[in-house]
Design an enzyme around this catalytic site. Structure first.
Site, mmCIF file in Angstrom:
data_model
loop_
_atom_site.group_PDB
_atom_site.id
_atom_site.type_symbol
_atom_site.label_atom_id
_atom_site.label_comp_id
_atom_site.label_asym_id
_atom_site.label_seq_id
_atom_site.Cartn_x
_atom_site.Cartn_y
_atom_site.Cartn_z
ATOM 1 N N GLY B 185 4.387 -3.750 -16.407
ATOM 2 C CA GLY B 185 3.433 -2.686 -16.674
ATOM 3 C C GLY B 185 2.206 -2.702 -15.772
ATOM 4 O O GLY B 185 1.263 -1.945 -15.989
ATOM 5 N N LYS B 203 -12.272 4.188 -5.066
ATOM 6 C CA LYS B 203 -13.257 3.238 -5.598
ATOM 7 C C LYS B 203 -14.262 2.818 -4.531
ATOM 8 O O LYS B 203 -15.459 2.718 -4.808
ATOM 9 C CB LYS B 203 -12.529 2.025 -6.190
ATOM 10 C CG LYS B 203 -11.741 2.393 -7.457
ATOM 11 C CD LYS B 203 -10.805 1.267 -7.872
ATOM 12 C CE LYS B 203 -10.039 1.611 -9.143
ATOM 13 N NZ LYS B 203 -8.954 0.620 -9.405
#
Lengths: 429, 429
Positions: B185, B203
């Site tokens: 995940g 970012k």
């Protein structure tokens, strides 16, 4: 325009003025108005200074500053307990906000000073009092405010970290590393405040107060310095996969706090293990954020100046926009400090024993009787009648470990207890 | 009481509500009044949720929130460009402050959104948009404000850092590490936003805007992903004393900024080298503070929730005490972004050449003609007609390096250009 005064023009003071001169325009934009250094309190007007200052701002007389109602912000950079404490409290009582780098005064009197500030509706900021330029006080209060902070591990003293790094990297003894640190200006002529752990204790008292939202009595902190750490311990730590650091530790348990400063084994894989030389770091665990580490220079003119000027800008901006935050100052002393004897830790134990049959079983019996179980044992076989024995324990209550030590000392086959050093693990093992 | 609304109740939203429930009393003390979650915008009212929510707060209709004048703060946690952008700007226009974790919207429209907020005298906070729970936006704006920030090196994408760490530690190829990351995940089914470097680019655009006090056009960032990094490169890096990380870099030069995302060699001794797995870190250099590193979990429900709730508390507190800071929002686009071709870097170059006399001199002649000088050369002798050649250059302008590559490709003795990866050094070498 906001008028400020600086108390003390030593190394940090000169750095603060240098930054304010260099970044003047930017600071003005940030604050929203001009910052004027109206007065500087100095000891000796005639001394040659690193930085040129207009003579009319210099004064020997603190009343020139305290009694000037136009000065709204005092920057205290004298260090030491007195007269810093007196000047800070007087300034607050006269409605002036305070920025200070004074760990001693904040650790000892932070409580009372913050209460006084709340009553007088002024701000007190002290980012530079811990870990120099590393952002930590403000992040704890603001960025990490959603967390219950459970653990703090700090490398908060550059002198001792420099000495331990030297010992580790160059395989030299404590005395030689200390000499080198003194030669380079990292250690004072009387290094005891650093090497005995007091400096780190003041800092962890301040951090713990903020992180755990309580007032911490600095005198209740358990302190061990690094003088007892020998090159032999450092070599053995290395062989076992550890480095030795002077850690300042604050932990929150359900039934109280544990705050202490002592040398500790930490795994070479721990992020704190790579904090070398004069660098500092704070590693903490918050229930939401998990592990966080903040790393940088913990002392020095410009790093400390960086933190002081940040505080000055923030407080001046809040004064300018009439938005001083006096609502979140201080916390009551509402949490108990637990005795070190009641704390569980793993230990590294180095002793010397007679090389004869049955000794190991005597030693392990004493430990076992005191519920001390071992995670590692290393006994070197040498052609001598006395051999070193190195043990790492599983976590055990400190009082059990101390009782074991006492009993081991009384065994005939134990020649000497060389050293006992705590082993610190990351939150999750 | 301050009423807030949350847009989106996925992973992060559930984390935010969980933290607010757990820390309710503490948050109330911090804010100075109660925070009430008045409405939550959800897509599907019937979906089973991680966290139990009172049905009357749920709504499908954003107008219920935007048109409610009592809601003073919107927490946008939907992610993606639309409708998040629309809702954020509408909320601001209606005089509501905004907390968001949306890196895409802030990187693309931060400029315009902050201008709108200034005009409407509301606050916009976005700590969670970069590096999850790590305190970075607020420290840049406040704790480090006295500095001219000159360099930022970020490990800002957990997926790629997990993959590169796996490749390094377990000596597996990219595809296998990616599969593992997907299984756990850490990587999406379509991982390209992470592996191609886009996520990190958004970012670093945000961080650069704040650190360099300008508006950065996210489209002007030079981006390379990690798909081209092979196990062979990782092994060679290791032999040469380096690790490979996906770095997001922002640098300020006197004549402009350089902002880029690409895999890079960094020394094993660099503090960023120990940032492994899904951890993130930001390493920066400020002219006063020197080197600072902030390290922690860059994603995940609770770390991101920690940052969102910190922003909520701060903005709500400022609303409560009527001290919203709308003076420091946004900066004009006043600094040029330099072309990557004009930037100096060291390079790691791996090529395959024919194993015959004179080849090395041909290769070094091409490099020398283009002012590329070498700091390390490694040629393995093998019993094959084609052998690998690995070079590390001294810093050289990128366009010279590229011209060399072009010319090397045309040499008959050069069989293949395998890879070219930049080598990043610490500020002080």
């Amino acid at each position: 325009m906001i008028k400020i005064a600086i108390l003390g023009m030593g190394t940090v003071g000169s750095g603060v003025v240098a930054i304010m001169n260099k970044r003047g325009e930017n600071i003005k934009n940030k604050v929203g108005t001009e910052l004027k250094v109206e007065k500087i309190l100095v000891k000796d007007n005639s001394k040659k200074r690193e930085i040129e200052l207009p003579p009319e701002v210099l004064t020997y007389n603190v009343e020139d500053i305290l009694d000037d109602p136009e000065i709204e912000l005092i920057v205290e950079l004298m260090g030491g307990e007195e007269p810093a404490y007196e000047y800070i409290t007087k300034a607050i009582s006269k409605g002036k906000s305070v920025v200070t780098a004074n760990k001693l005064v904040i650790a000892k009197y932070g409580d009372e000073i913050l209460k006084l500030a709340r009553e007088n509706e002024v701000q007190v900021s002290f980012e530079a009092s811990v870990a120099g330029g590393i952002p930590i006080i403000r992040p704890l209060k603001e960025s990490l405010v959603a967390n219950r902070i459970e653990e703090i591990y700090g490398i908060l003293n550059g002198t001792t970290n420099y000495i331990l790094t030297k010992m580790t990297q160059e395989r030299i003894e404590f005395d030689k590393a200390l000499e080198e640190a003194q030669r380079l200006g990292y250690a004072e002529r009387d290094p005891s405040s650093d090497t005995k752990g007091f400096d780190a204790a003041y800092k962890i008292a301040i951090l713990s107060s903020i992180a755990f939202e309580t007032s911490v009595d600095a005198d209740s902190i358990y302190i061990e310095g690094i003088e007892g750490v020998t090159l032999e311990d450092i070599k053995l730590a290395d062989e076992l996969g550890y480095v030795i650091k002077l850690l300042a530790i604050g932990k929150k348990y359900d039934d109280g706090l544990n705050i202490r400063v002592h040398p500790a084994f930490i795994s070479k894989n721990h992020p704190l293990a790579m904090v070398n030389g004069a660098y500092n770091a704070i590693y903490l665990y918050g229930d939401a954020v998990g592990d966080v580490m903040l790393y940088g220079k913990g002392a020095g003119q410009m790093p400390t100046g960086s933190a002081v000027v940040a505080d000055i800008i923030q407080v001046a901006k809040d004064i300018n926009y009439n938005r001083l935050d006096t609502h979140s100052l201080g916390a009551p002393r509402n949490q108990q400090i637990k005795e070190i004897n009641q704390i569980d830790n793993s230990f590294y134990l180095r002793i010397q024993v007679l090389d004869k049959p049955g000794v190991m079983s005597q030693v392990t019996k004493v430990l076992g009787d005191n519920h001390v179980s071992l995670s590692a044992v290393s006994q070197k076989h040498m052609l001598t009648p006395i051999v070193p024995l190195v043990l790492i324990t599983h976590p055990v209550k400190e009082e059990n470990m101390r009782k074991s030590l006492y009993e081991l000392e009384n065994l005939e086959s134990v020649v000497k207890i060389n050293n006992l050093i705590r082993v610190e693990k990351k939150h999750n093992g």
